[in-house]
Write a protein that holds these residues in place. Sequence first.
Motif, PDB file in Angstrom:
ATOM      1  N   PHE A  94       0.807  -1.223   0.000  1.00 53.84           N
ATOM      2  CA  PHE A  94       0.000   0.000   0.000  1.00 53.84           C
ATOM      3  C   PHE A  94       0.845   1.280   0.000  1.00 53.84           C
ATOM      4  O   PHE A  94       0.376   2.330  -0.395  1.00 53.84           O
ATOM      5  CB  PHE A  94      -0.953   0.011   1.200  1.00 53.84           C
ATOM      6  N   ILE A  95       2.090   1.183   0.433  1.00 53.10           N
ATOM      7  CA  ILE A  95       2.953   2.364   0.447  1.00 53.10           C
ATOM      8  C   ILE A  95       3.901   2.366  -0.754  1.00 53.10           C
ATOM      9  O   ILE A  95       4.130   3.389  -1.381  1.00 53.10           O
ATOM     10  CB  ILE A  95       3.783   2.432   1.758  1.00 53.10           C
ATOM     11  N   HIS A  96       4.453   1.172  -1.073  1.00 55.83           N
ATOM     12  CA  HIS A  96       5.532   1.125  -2.071  1.00 55.83           C
ATOM     13  C   HIS A  96       5.123   0.583  -3.452  1.00 55.83           C
ATOM     14  O   HIS A  96       5.922   0.634  -4.371  1.00 55.83           O
ATOM     15  CB  HIS A  96       6.703   0.296  -1.533  1.00 55.83           C
ATOM     16  N   LYS A 101      -1.584   0.983  -5.348  1.00 55.29           N
ATOM     17  CA  LYS A 101      -2.100   2.340  -5.093  1.00 55.29           C
ATOM     18  C   LYS A 101      -3.066   2.780  -6.197  1.00 55.29           C
ATOM     19  O   LYS A 101      -4.065   3.432  -5.933  1.00 55.29           O
ATOM     20  CB  LYS A 101      -0.943   3.344  -4.972  1.00 55.29           C
ATOM     21  N   LYS A 102      -2.754   2.351  -7.406  1.00 54.68           N
ATOM     22  CA  LYS A 102      -3.611   2.707  -8.555  1.00 54.68           C
ATOM     23  C   LYS A 102      -4.924   1.926  -8.509  1.00 54.68           C
ATOM     24  O   LYS A 102      -5.996   2.479  -8.748  1.00 54.68           O
ATOM     25  CB  LYS A 102      -2.855   2.395  -9.861  1.00 54.68           C
ATOM     26  N   GLU A 103      -4.837   0.639  -8.175  1.00 57.64           N
ATOM     27  CA  GLU A 103      -6.020  -0.229  -8.185  1.00 57.64           C
ATOM     28  C   GLU A 103      -6.889  -0.053  -6.925  1.00 57.64           C
ATOM     29  O   GLU A 103      -8.092  -0.244  -6.975  1.00 57.64           O
ATOM     30  CB  GLU A 103      -5.585  -1.702  -8.299  1.00 57.64           C
ATOM     31  N   LEU A 104      -6.241   0.268  -5.813  1.00 57.74           N
ATOM     32  CA  LEU A 104      -6.972   0.416  -4.548  1.00 57.74           C
ATOM     33  C   LEU A 104      -6.686   1.780  -3.918  1.00 57.74           C
ATOM     34  O   LEU A 104      -6.089   1.869  -2.839  1.00 57.74           O
ATOM     35  CB  LEU A 104      -6.571  -0.701  -3.573  1.00 57.74           C
ATOM     36  N   PRO A 105      -7.092   2.870  -4.578  1.00 55.88           N
ATOM     37  CA  PRO A 105      -6.759   4.214  -4.074  1.00 55.88           C
ATOM     38  C   PRO A 105      -7.350   4.520  -2.704  1.00 55.88           C
ATOM     39  O   PRO A 105      -6.697   5.123  -1.854  1.00 55.88           O
ATOM     40  CB  PRO A 105      -7.336   5.144  -5.149  1.00 55.88           C
ATOM     41  N   LYS A 106      -8.609   4.082  -2.488  1.00 59.01           N
ATOM     42  CA  LYS A 106      -9.279   4.373  -1.221  1.00 59.01           C
ATOM     43  C   LYS A 106      -8.562   3.695  -0.052  1.00 59.01           C
ATOM     44  O   LYS A 106      -8.279   4.319   0.983  1.00 59.01           O
ATOM     45  CB  LYS A 106     -10.733   3.884  -1.313  1.00 59.01           C
ATOM     46  N   CYS A 154      -8.123  -3.803   5.005  1.00 58.07           N
ATOM     47  CA  CYS A 154      -7.181  -3.576   3.899  1.00 58.07           C
ATOM     48  C   CYS A 154      -6.755  -4.902   3.272  1.00 58.07           C
ATOM     49  O   CYS A 154      -6.639  -5.025   2.052  1.00 58.07           O
ATOM     50  CB  CYS A 154      -5.942  -2.818   4.392  1.00 58.07           C
ATOM     51  N   GLU A 155      -6.538  -5.900   4.138  1.00 54.57           N
ATOM     52  CA  GLU A 155      -6.123  -7.215   3.650  1.00 54.57           C
ATOM     53  C   GLU A 155      -7.227  -7.858   2.810  1.00 54.57           C
ATOM     54  O   GLU A 155      -6.959  -8.491   1.787  1.00 54.57           O
ATOM     55  CB  GLU A 155      -5.776  -8.110   4.843  1.00 54.57           C
ATOM     56  N   LYS A 156      -8.477  -7.672   3.232  1.00 56.24           N
ATOM     57  CA  LYS A 156      -9.611  -8.221   2.475  1.00 56.24           C
ATOM     58  C   LYS A 156      -9.693  -7.566   1.091  1.00 56.24           C
ATOM     59  O   LYS A 156      -9.894  -8.239   0.078  1.00 56.24           O
ATOM     60  CB  LYS A 156     -10.915  -7.995   3.244  1.00 56.24           C
ATOM     61  N   ALA A 157      -9.531  -6.241   1.056  1.00 56.71           N
ATOM     62  CA  ALA A 157      -9.570  -5.521  -0.226  1.00 56.71           C
ATOM     63  C   ALA A 157      -8.445  -6.010  -1.136  1.00 56.71           C
ATOM     64  O   ALA A 157      -8.625  -6.176  -2.350  1.00 56.71           O
ATOM     65  CB  ALA A 157      -9.436  -4.018   0.016  1.00 56.71           C
ATOM     66  N   LEU A 158      -7.295  -6.276  -0.538  1.00 60.35           N
ATOM     67  CA  LEU A 158      -6.139  -6.750  -1.310  1.00 60.35           C
ATOM     68  C   LEU A 158      -6.396  -8.146  -1.871  1.00 60.35           C
ATOM     69  O   LEU A 158      -6.074  -8.433  -3.027  1.00 60.35           O
ATOM     70  CB  LEU A 158      -4.911  -6.764  -0.400  1.00 60.35           C
ATOM     71  N   ASN A 159      -7.005  -9.008  -1.053  1.00 60.76           N
ATOM     72  CA  ASN A 159      -7.326 -10.367  -1.518  1.00 60.76           C
ATOM     73  C   ASN A 159      -8.341 -10.346  -2.657  1.00 60.76           C
ATOM     74  O   ASN A 159      -8.228 -11.118  -3.621  1.00 60.76           O
ATOM     75  CB  ASN A 159      -7.862 -11.215  -0.360  1.00 60.76           C
ATOM     76  N   ASP A 160      -9.327  -9.447  -2.566  1.00 62.81           N
ATOM     77  CA  ASP A 160     -10.308  -9.303  -3.655  1.00 62.81           C
ATOM     78  C   ASP A 160      -9.622  -8.837  -4.936  1.00 62.81           C
ATOM     79  O   ASP A 160      -9.937  -9.291  -6.037  1.00 62.81           O
ATOM     80  CB  ASP A 160     -11.399  -8.296  -3.253  1.00 62.81           C
ATOM     81  N   PHE A 161      -8.684  -7.914  -4.779  1.00 61.07           N
ATOM     82  CA  PHE A 161      -7.917  -7.391  -5.910  1.00 61.07           C
ATOM     83  C   PHE A 161      -7.108  -8.512  -6.574  1.00 61.07           C
ATOM     84  O   PHE A 161      -7.097  -8.654  -7.800  1.00 61.07           O
ATOM     85  CB  PHE A 161      -6.996  -6.266  -5.402  1.00 61.07           C
TER      86      PHE A 161
END
Length: 212
Positions: A94-96, A101-106, A154-161
Amino acid sequence: MEKTLVMLEVSWKDVVFEFNKHKDTEVMLIKLSEENFEMLEENQVAVTAMFSSRYLSTFEDRCVYWQKSLAAIAEIVQLLAEVQRSWSFLENLFIHSEEVKKELPKESEKFVGIDKEVKSILKDGEQKQKALMFSTQEGVMHRLEEVQKQLTLCEKALNDFMDSKRRAFPRFYFVSPADLLDILSNGNNPKKIMVHMPKIFQAIETLNLKDD
């Protein structure tokens, strides 16, 4: 009972956390040494046993204090370990990672606040040093629980992504989540993802890439 209570006071007033640098930063990760963790478990058993003693009334206040204090240390140490593990993993993305960052801006924007809070908690632990002082202070448990809840979202959003990427390119199902995130993080630098190619495509001897 009196000797045990004195021993607890003497032992825990000097127990300090262990600190390890987080990557190449000034942030220090916190943990309780194996030896001190074993002592914590033994002490909790000893204090619990006191509550069944007929002499409890004489030492009840001190027994209750140590029961709560040792339980707080145990919970904080466990929670800290979980928060640090999730934060270290997600920070890299989420930082690097520009892709994330582009796919999950929120979520990336939210993670900036989470990142500050985690670093603030760790800084406080580094300054206080002592496990008892840090763990029994007001509000620290609530702060850690809140951060853990936000990290889980945040981890859930990342897994969906990641699932969306797997559906788009099913061969990503063959790689671990960590490898997939590394691939996505370095998507604009093919040379960095070459190490993962054998996991995605088997029986390839060489892979030639054009500059464009």
